[in-house]
Motif scaffolding. Structure first.
Motif, mmCIF file in Angstrom:
data_model
loop_
_atom_site.group_PDB
_atom_site.id
_atom_site.type_symbol
_atom_site.label_atom_id
_atom_site.label_comp_id
_atom_site.label_asym_id
_atom_site.label_seq_id
_atom_site.Cartn_x
_atom_site.Cartn_y
_atom_site.Cartn_z
ATOM 1 N N ARG A 177 0.855 -1.195 0.000
ATOM 2 C CA ARG A 177 0.000 0.000 0.000
ATOM 3 C C ARG A 177 0.886 1.238 0.000
ATOM 4 O O ARG A 177 1.876 1.323 0.736
ATOM 5 N N PHE A 178 0.495 2.221 -0.821
ATOM 6 C CA PHE A 178 1.212 3.497 -0.849
ATOM 7 C C PHE A 178 0.387 4.542 -0.109
ATOM 8 O O PHE A 178 -0.802 4.732 -0.374
ATOM 9 N N GLU A 179 1.041 5.236 0.837
ATOM 10 C CA GLU A 179 0.354 6.284 1.593
ATOM 11 C C GLU A 179 1.374 7.228 2.191
ATOM 12 O O GLU A 179 2.436 6.787 2.670
ATOM 13 N N ALA A 180 1.055 8.511 2.129
ATOM 14 C CA ALA A 180 1.895 9.552 2.738
ATOM 15 C C ALA A 180 3.324 9.496 2.236
ATOM 16 O O ALA A 180 4.279 9.658 3.001
ATOM 17 N N GLY A 181 3.494 9.198 0.937
ATOM 18 C CA GLY A 181 4.811 9.245 0.332
ATOM 19 C C GLY A 181 5.642 7.991 0.467
ATOM 20 O O GLY A 181 6.800 7.976 0.055
ATOM 21 N N GLY A 182 5.091 6.928 1.044
ATOM 22 C CA GLY A 182 5.882 5.710 1.214
ATOM 23 C C GLY A 182 5.057 4.452 1.037
ATOM 24 O O GLY A 182 3.824 4.472 1.086
ATOM 25 N N TRP A 183 5.776 3.348 0.805
ATOM 26 C CA TRP A 183 5.153 2.040 0.643
ATOM 27 C C TRP A 183 5.257 1.258 1.942
ATOM 28 O O TRP A 183 6.256 1.335 2.652
ATOM 29 N N ALA A 184 4.199 0.501 2.236
ATOM 30 C CA ALA A 184 4.218 -0.370 3.411
ATOM 31 C C ALA A 184 3.484 -1.656 3.064
ATOM 32 O O ALA A 184 2.495 -1.645 2.329
ATOM 33 N N GLU A 185 3.999 -2.763 3.575
ATOM 34 C CA GLU A 185 3.331 -4.042 3.364
ATOM 35 C C GLU A 185 2.218 -4.204 4.392
ATOM 36 O O GLU A 185 2.428 -3.976 5.585
ATOM 37 N N VAL A 186 1.040 -4.571 3.903
ATOM 38 C CA VAL A 186 -0.111 -4.786 4.776
ATOM 39 C C VAL A 186 -0.302 -6.289 4.940
ATOM 40 O O VAL A 186 -0.467 -7.012 3.947
#
Length: 258
Positions: A79-88
């Motif tokens: 997921r991309f949010e607030a300028g960065g990617w994170a694994e959900v």
């Protein structure tokens, strides 16, 4: 059981006396935004997008490429949010719509599977269209160049037989196979308005004539238009005669004197 996160979705709990509770709450809402009514952009794009939009979700394929994607396992939900990617973390049973393919997939212990693979039963359907759209007149509609019905063998829990059963309500009803060309009827085989097997044919889909019928009580076959073909050839001089290929017997009549 964790005192910090929910058991299945991993949502952070608010703690008593916690400072900046809005941070924890916003993290939970962000996670819910990814896991509720999940829709991913693609599960086949391997290159990390250069200009993603906030909230974009992707399921990673094999060997993804990009600063945030490289090295992550196939099937990871990013997921991309607030300028960065994170694994959900995607729990087993999560259903996601893959937007670029128009398919629905389900998260299982072995990875993402098409929804159809998980359906052991589909009961009480009012309409089913395969390759086309079913409607009220044709609740089952199939548009295909081939169809196959094959028996389940004894090694698969069956007995090797295959029987298609067609049933009508009353003797005066119709139970038939209708053969069409350009949606115009050309032949109809079945129990057409009675309980004797019959075959009817039509040149234009309007006028019909019966070719034969089989009496259900005696098994006798009646050919309304005749069952044999006769052709007369008259010879007035010597010559060679070749019987037609369809002929099964020849009757010769000689007329005249010596």
């Amino acid at each position: 059981m964790s005192e910090d996160f929910t058991a299945r979705l991993g949502l952070p709990y608010l703690a008593a006396g916690q400072m900046q509770k809005h941070v924890t709450l916003n993290a939970a809402l962000s996670r819910l935004d990814a896991l509720v009514q999940t829709a991913v952009i693609s599960r086949s794009v391997s290159n990390q997008p250069a200009t993603p939009a906030d909230g974009d979700l992707y399921i990673l394929p094999q060997e993804p490429v990009g600063p945030a994607w490289s090295g992550r396992p196939a099937g990871a939900l990013m997921r991309f949010e607030a300028g960065g990617w994170a694994e959900v973390a995607a729990p087993v049973g999560l259903i996601a719509l893959v937007l670029d393919a128009g398919v629905i997939v389900v998260r299982s212990a072995a990875g993402w599977r098409p929804l159809g693979d998980c359906l052991g039963e589909a009961q009480g359907l009012s309409r089913l269209g395969v390759g086309t759209t079913a409607d009220a007149a044709n609740p089952l509609a199939i548009k295909s160049n081939a169809a196959l019905f094959t028996a389940r063998g004894s090694g698969e829990g069956g007995d090797g037989d295959l029987r298609l059963t067609l049933n009508k309500e009353a003797a005066g009803d119709v139970l038939s196979l209708l053969f069409q060309s350009g949606y115009g009827g050309r032949a109809e085989l079945g129990l057409v308005g009675d309980e004797d097997l019959s075959l009817k044919v039509s040149a234009d889909g309007g006028g019909w004539r019966r070719a034969f019928a089989v009496d259900r009580a005696t098994g006798r076959v009646a050919f309304d238009q005749g069952a044999t073909r006769r052709e007369t050839s008259v010879f007035t001089a010597d010559g060679v005669y070749a019987p037609p290929t369809w002929a099964r017997w020849i009757e010769v009549v000689c007329v005249g004197g010596a």
